[in-house]
Write a protein that holds these residues in place. Structure first.
Motif, PDB file in Angstrom:
ATOM      1  N   PHE A  61      -2.480  -1.041  10.625  1.00 49.15           N
ATOM      2  CA  PHE A  61      -2.385  -1.319  12.063  1.00 49.15           C
ATOM      3  C   PHE A  61      -1.027  -1.873  12.475  1.00 49.15           C
ATOM      4  N   ARG A  62       0.012  -1.675  11.693  1.00 50.23           N
ATOM      5  CA  ARG A  62       1.271  -2.383  11.952  1.00 50.23           C
ATOM      6  C   ARG A  62       1.855  -2.052  13.330  1.00 50.23           C
ATOM      7  N   ILE A  63       1.715  -0.790  13.789  1.00 46.82           N
ATOM      8  CA  ILE A  63       2.241  -0.441  15.108  1.00 46.82           C
ATOM      9  C   ILE A  63       1.420  -1.120  16.203  1.00 46.82           C
ATOM     10  N   ASN A  64       0.105  -1.160  16.032  1.00 47.88           N
ATOM     11  CA  ASN A  64      -0.738  -1.857  17.001  1.00 47.88           C
ATOM     12  C   ASN A  64      -0.423  -3.349  17.031  1.00 47.88           C
ATOM     13  N   TYR A  65      -0.204  -3.922  15.847  1.00 47.92           N
ATOM     14  CA  TYR A  65       0.130  -5.339  15.785  1.00 47.92           C
ATOM     15  C   TYR A  65       1.468  -5.615  16.468  1.00 47.92           C
ATOM     16  N   LEU A  66       2.422  -4.729  16.273  1.00 45.71           N
ATOM     17  CA  LEU A  66       3.713  -4.894  16.933  1.00 45.71           C
ATOM     18  C   LEU A  66       3.555  -4.842  18.445  1.00 45.71           C
ATOM     19  N   PHE A  67       2.701  -3.968  18.922  1.00 46.99           N
ATOM     20  CA  PHE A  67       2.454  -3.874  20.361  1.00 46.99           C
ATOM     21  C   PHE A  67       1.824  -5.165  20.884  1.00 46.99           C
ATOM     22  N   VAL A  68       0.892  -5.735  20.120  1.00 43.91           N
ATOM     23  CA  VAL A  68       0.243  -6.981  20.547  1.00 43.91           C
ATOM     24  C   VAL A  68       1.260  -8.113  20.635  1.00 43.91           C
ATOM     25  N   VAL A  69       2.100  -8.249  19.594  1.00 44.36           N
ATOM     26  CA  VAL A  69       3.122  -9.300  19.611  1.00 44.36           C
ATOM     27  C   VAL A  69       4.107  -9.070  20.753  1.00 44.36           C
ATOM     28  N   GLY A  70       4.510  -7.822  20.962  1.00 42.35           N
ATOM     29  CA  GLY A  70       5.425  -7.525  22.057  1.00 42.35           C
ATOM     30  C   GLY A  70       4.811  -7.789  23.413  1.00 42.35           C
ATOM     31  N   LEU A  71       3.510  -7.503  23.561  1.00 41.71           N
ATOM     32  CA  LEU A  71       2.834  -7.762  24.823  1.00 41.71           C
ATOM     33  C   LEU A  71       2.768  -9.258  25.116  1.00 41.71           C
ATOM     34  N   ILE A  72       2.462 -10.055  24.101  1.00 36.54           N
ATOM     35  CA  ILE A  72       2.417 -11.510  24.291  1.00 36.54           C
ATOM     36  C   ILE A  72       3.803 -12.040  24.643  1.00 36.54           C
ATOM     37  N   LEU A  73       4.828 -11.526  23.982  1.00 36.34           N
ATOM     38  CA  LEU A  73       6.195 -11.941  24.293  1.00 36.34           C
ATOM     39  C   LEU A  73       6.583 -11.544  25.714  1.00 36.34           C
ATOM     40  N   ALA A  74       6.199 -10.345  26.127  1.00 32.36           N
ATOM     41  CA  ALA A  74       6.525  -9.892  27.479  1.00 32.36           C
ATOM     42  C   ALA A  74       5.812 -10.735  28.535  1.00 32.36           C
ATOM     43  N   LEU A  75       4.537 -11.046  28.298  1.00 35.06           N
ATOM     44  CA  LEU A  75       3.811 -11.882  29.254  1.00 35.06           C
ATOM     45  C   LEU A  75       4.396 -13.283  29.339  1.00 35.06           C
ATOM     46  N   SER A  76       4.845 -13.801  28.204  1.00 39.13           N
ATOM     47  CA  SER A  76       5.473 -15.126  28.208  1.00 39.13           C
ATOM     48  C   SER A  76       6.766 -15.116  29.009  1.00 39.13           C
ATOM     49  N   LEU A  77       7.555 -14.058  28.849  1.00 34.45           N
ATOM     50  CA  LEU A  77       8.809 -13.980  29.597  1.00 34.45           C
ATOM     51  C   LEU A  77       8.568 -13.748  31.078  1.00 34.45           C
ATOM     52  N   LEU A  78       7.556 -12.950  31.396  1.00 33.79           N
ATOM     53  CA  LEU A  78       7.248 -12.716  32.806  1.00 33.79           C
ATOM     54  C   LEU A  78       6.741 -13.975  33.496  1.00 33.79           C
ATOM     55  N   SER A  79       6.091 -14.841  32.740  1.00 31.10           N
ATOM     56  CA  SER A  79       5.628 -16.109  33.322  1.00 31.10           C
ATOM     57  C   SER A  79       6.764 -17.110  33.480  1.00 31.10           C
ATOM     58  N   HIS A  80       7.936 -16.820  32.907  1.00 32.08           N
ATOM     59  CA  HIS A  80       9.125 -17.668  33.054  1.00 32.08           C
ATOM     60  C   HIS A  80      10.278 -16.769  33.503  1.00 32.08           C
ATOM     61  N   PRO A  81      10.362 -16.453  34.801  1.00 31.75           N
ATOM     62  CA  PRO A  81      11.376 -15.492  35.285  1.00 31.75           C
ATOM     63  C   PRO A  81      12.809 -15.926  34.984  1.00 31.75           C
ATOM     64  N   PHE A  82      13.087 -17.224  34.998  1.00 35.83           N
ATOM     65  CA  PHE A  82      14.456 -17.669  34.734  1.00 35.83           C
ATOM     66  C   PHE A  82      14.881 -17.328  33.309  1.00 35.83           C
ATOM     67  N   SER A  83      13.984 -17.538  32.349  1.00 35.87           N
ATOM     68  CA  SER A  83      14.292 -17.188  30.962  1.00 35.87           C
ATOM     69  C   SER A  83      14.474 -15.685  30.812  1.00 35.87           C
ATOM     70  N   LEU A  84      13.674 -14.914  31.523  1.00 38.20           N
ATOM     71  CA  LEU A  84      13.803 -13.457  31.469  1.00 38.20           C
ATOM     72  C   LEU A  84      15.149 -13.011  32.025  1.00 38.20           C
ATOM     73  N   LEU A  85      15.591 -13.622  33.114  1.00 36.22           N
ATOM     74  CA  LEU A  85      16.890 -13.270  33.691  1.00 36.22           C
ATOM     75  C   LEU A  85      18.029 -13.624  32.735  1.00 36.22           C
ATOM     76  N   LEU A  86      17.909 -14.746  32.035  1.00 37.82           N
ATOM     77  CA  LEU A  86      18.937 -15.127  31.073  1.00 37.82           C
ATOM     78  C   LEU A  86      19.017 -14.124  29.922  1.00 37.82           C
ATOM     79  N   LEU A  87      17.859 -13.678  29.433  1.00 35.24           N
ATOM     80  CA  LEU A  87      17.856 -12.688  28.356  1.00 35.24           C
ATOM     81  C   LEU A  87      18.437 -11.352  28.820  1.00 35.24           C
ATOM     82  N   LEU A  88      18.119 -10.949  30.036  1.00 36.09           N
ATOM     83  CA  LEU A  88      18.685  -9.706  30.563  1.00 36.09           C
ATOM     84  C   LEU A  88      20.194  -9.826  30.727  1.00 36.09           C
TER      85      LEU A  88
END
Length: 216
Positions: A78-105
């Motif tokens: 399931f490594r690809i599915n697991y990667l998607f889960v980790v990426g989804l959690i990371l994306a939701l965390s960044l979306l909940s902190h727009p300033f951090s997301l802008l800094l990364l961009l």
């Protein structure tokens, strides 16, 4: 009666070296096309989500060694599915902190436009000051270290990855892998991004175009 011949117009060939050098747009298109191809190839290897969420396959492991064995087998399957889960959690965390997301961009675009796709023979000029290639690289590294380790961005990313890895480990330990088809010829530790490993050099070579920095 004399007739004056029309003046002969001399055609002067303009040397290509005198023309301003423009970064070819095809370099960007080639780079992102190859990245898109390899991502598609990796995502095509994901397993059905129904298998991932099959509640009848969850049981408590009898020992730590059994949990470790389950984790290794489920991770391989399931490594690809697991990667998607980790990426989804990371994306939701960044979306909940727009300033951090802008800094990364801002950091991402700084690397792309100030270093990766900047022509090698074209120095970077900011506010009238010219920066060499080494100075540009050093400044980007310092900016990256400052942004990741000295601001809340780093703690946010680490926290999200730890939460995602915790969920992955918990699922792998409690999911019985006996009903999964495991390819015995698959490497023991393929890694999350193993599908990108073989083509990384091809992406870098194809993205480099005349007049564009071949730093990829």
């Amino acid at each position: 009666m004399s007739s004056s011949a029309p003046p002969v117009l001399s055609v002067s060939n303009v040397q290509s070296a005198d023309q301003p050098q423009v970064v070819p747009v095809s370099a960007f298109r080639t780079f992102f096309t190859h990245i898109n191809d390899y991502l598609r190839n990796g995502l095509s290897q994901n397993r059905p989500w129904a298998e991932l969420a099959d509640r009848s396959a969850f049981t408590k492991p009898e020992s730590f060694s059994e949990a470790t064995l389950r984790l290794r087998k489920n991770y391989s399957y399931f490594r690809i599915n697991y990667l998607f889960v980790v990426g989804l959690i990371l994306a939701l965390s960044l979306l909940s902190h727009p300033f951090s997301l802008l800094l990364l961009l801002a950091l991402l675009f700084s690397w792309i436009f100030l270093y990766l796709f900047r022509p090698v023979d074209e120095p970077l000029v900011i506010f009238g000051r010219t920066y060499s290639d080494r100075e540009t690289l050093g400044g980007l590294i310092i900016f990256s270290v400052f942004l990741i380790f000295l601001t809340s961005v780093g703690s946010l990313i680490i926290s999200a990855i730890m939460v995602g890895c915790g969920l992955v480990c918990a699922h792998s330990a409690f999911r019985v892998p006996e009903d999964l088809f495991l390819d015995e010829q698959e490497p023991a530790s393929p890694g999350f991004l193993s599908f990108l490993g073989g083509g990384a050099s091809n992406v870098a070579a194809s993205a480099a175009a005349p007049g564009v920095a071949t730093r990829l």
